[in-house]
Design a protein around this motif. Sequence first.
Motif, short mmCIF file in Angstrom:
data_model
loop_
_atom_site.label_atom_id
_atom_site.label_comp_id
_atom_site.label_asym_id
_atom_site.label_seq_id
_atom_site.Cartn_x
_atom_site.Cartn_y
_atom_site.Cartn_z
N PHE A 176 0.86 -1.18 0.00
CA PHE A 176 0.00 0.00 0.00
C PHE A 176 0.90 1.23 0.00
N GLY A 177 1.07 1.83 -1.17
CA GLY A 177 2.01 2.93 -1.30
C GLY A 177 3.42 2.45 -1.02
N SER A 178 4.11 3.15 -0.13
CA SER A 178 5.47 2.76 0.22
C SER A 178 5.52 1.73 1.34
N ARG A 179 4.36 1.35 1.87
CA ARG A 179 4.32 0.44 3.01
C ARG A 179 4.07 -1.00 2.54
N THR A 180 4.80 -1.90 3.17
CA THR A 180 4.60 -3.33 2.94
C THR A 180 4.03 -3.93 4.22
N MET A 181 2.88 -4.58 4.09
CA MET A 181 2.22 -5.13 5.27
C MET A 181 1.90 -6.60 5.07
N LEU A 182 1.86 -7.28 6.19
CA LEU A 182 1.54 -8.71 6.19
C LEU A 182 0.09 -8.86 6.64
N GLN A 183 -0.71 -9.53 5.82
CA GLN A 183 -2.12 -9.75 6.14
C GLN A 183 -2.27 -11.13 6.76
N LEU A 184 -2.78 -11.16 7.99
CA LEU A 184 -2.94 -12.40 8.74
C LEU A 184 -4.41 -12.75 8.82
N HIS A 185 -4.76 -13.97 8.41
CA HIS A 185 -6.15 -14.43 8.46
C HIS A 185 -6.31 -15.43 9.59
N PRO A 186 -7.37 -15.33 10.37
CA PRO A 186 -7.58 -16.26 11.48
C PRO A 186 -7.90 -17.66 10.97
N PRO A 187 -7.67 -18.68 11.79
CA PRO A 187 -7.97 -20.05 11.34
C PRO A 187 -9.45 -20.32 11.20
N GLY A 188 -10.31 -19.58 11.89
CA GLY A 188 -11.76 -19.78 11.80
C GLY A 188 -12.45 -18.54 11.30
N GLU A 189 -13.70 -18.35 11.73
CA GLU A 189 -14.45 -17.16 11.36
C GLU A 189 -13.78 -15.93 11.96
N SER A 190 -13.68 -14.88 11.16
CA SER A 190 -12.99 -13.68 11.60
C SER A 190 -13.96 -12.63 12.11
N SER A 191 -13.64 -12.05 13.27
CA SER A 191 -14.38 -10.89 13.75
C SER A 191 -13.44 -9.69 13.80
N ILE A 192 -12.30 -9.79 13.11
CA ILE A 192 -11.30 -8.74 13.11
C ILE A 192 -11.06 -8.29 11.67
N CYS A 193 -11.02 -6.98 11.48
CA CYS A 193 -10.70 -6.44 10.17
C CYS A 193 -9.77 -5.24 10.36
N THR A 194 -9.14 -4.82 9.27
CA THR A 194 -8.24 -3.68 9.30
C THR A 194 -8.74 -2.62 8.34
N MET A 195 -8.91 -1.42 8.83
CA MET A 195 -9.37 -0.29 8.02
C MET A 195 -8.17 0.59 7.71
N ILE A 196 -7.82 0.68 6.43
CA ILE A 196 -6.75 1.58 6.01
C ILE A 196 -7.38 2.91 5.62
N LEU A 197 -7.00 3.97 6.34
CA LEU A 197 -7.53 5.31 6.09
C LEU A 197 -6.47 6.14 5.38
N CYS A 198 -6.86 6.77 4.30
CA CYS A 198 -5.93 7.55 3.49
C CYS A 198 -6.38 9.00 3.41
N HIS A 199 -5.39 9.88 3.33
CA HIS A 199 -5.65 11.28 3.01
C HIS A 199 -4.35 11.94 2.58
N ARG A 200 -4.50 13.13 1.97
CA ARG A 200 -3.34 13.78 1.37
C ARG A 200 -2.36 14.33 2.40
N ASN A 201 -2.85 14.83 3.53
CA ASN A 201 -1.96 15.42 4.51
C ASN A 201 -2.29 14.92 5.91
N GLU A 202 -1.37 15.18 6.82
CA GLU A 202 -1.47 14.63 8.18
C GLU A 202 -2.68 15.18 8.93
#
Length: 388
Positions: A176-202
């Motif tokens: 994602f852009g300059s970032r490299t991330m590892l996506q981990l999936h649970p062994p069963g049903e997942s109740s966890i997600c990751t929200m990537i929020l983007c914007h132009r400035n801080e």
Amino acid sequence: MSRLVQKSPSLCEVRLGKAVTVSVEGHPVLNSAVFPGLLVDAPDVSGIDESENMRSNPLRVVLFSASLAGDLSDLGDGIFDVHPGVDTDLQILDRLLELVKQVVEDEVKLFVCQKVIHPVVQQHLKSRGVIVIERLGNPLMETLTQLTGAQPVATLHTTIPAKAYGEVRDLSIIHFGSRTMLQLHPPGESSICTMILCHRNETMLGELKVAFQKTEHVLRLTLREPSALLGGGCTETHLAAYVRHKSMQEVPETLSALGCSQAELLLGAGGFCRSLESVAAALEHDGGNSLMDLTHAHHWTHPADVMREHLDESLGFCGCGLMEGSPEQRRAYLNTNYPQFSPAPLSRDTAVQPRVLDSFAAKFNALQVAVETANLALDVRYLVQDIN
């Protein structure tokens, strides 16, 4: 009170899990996305074949909450024999390498540490095909524990018990852009997600993150109490008209309960109702006018160029969208004098549904905090004013 609270039975069946937010600066906001599972920064993922993404079998995981930097102060409680003439740092490193040998024999594929891992330990793990993640931090450590089912290892004095290991279903790499991330999936049903929020400035990215967190909080409140109030200011105007009416109709009973004079009662009720109407009026941001109809006490807005004498001719929908305007409808500007009345209930036409709803739990909590704050200010009898 006419149809202010609406139950949402479909929400009762929904369960909201955990959402982890990751901020990425320098990308348009439309690039924001939701990913299942957990995303963690992994700048060095040389141990993963991106073509395979390791999806064959569940992968064993070990989590360390203890530091693996090799410092004597990081060993924690316990007995550590130090022999004369032996380098302490080397002795600690030997102990760390014994852990490496054990996790390799136990077929661990993902090695995660909340703190720092000694470079030699990292090299030994990677040379044996183990993926290493360090400096994870406490918040993500708790989430990863929930996702994998692992028990964080907090000491280096004993071997790792079998029950401490956890699992992930598979690993994959996300760029994602300059970032490299590892996506981990649970062994069963997942109740966890990751929200990537983007914007132009801080600055804008910080505001977006706050808005997302507030929205998530309100959603959780709504799931616990699946009721909704009419939005768009209609709840506030309706409640204000109702309180005005009740305070006039039930004066003797209220005075005996509150122990105040009639003038004090009317003054307090008037201030409370004006505050409610001010909340509804604050929803108009385009310089228009805020009004209330004198039948059902719903909130209406009109452009500033609509003259007072033409208010009855201006149609449209109320703030919540449940009522459509009509020429015979009487309206009055908010926070002005208007006749006292009891809001009439709306017809139970199930085909007409409101367009804007507010969370009952969030609105109730906000109203309760406002009243308590006002009472506190009255008790203190001091005014704090920012003159900057």
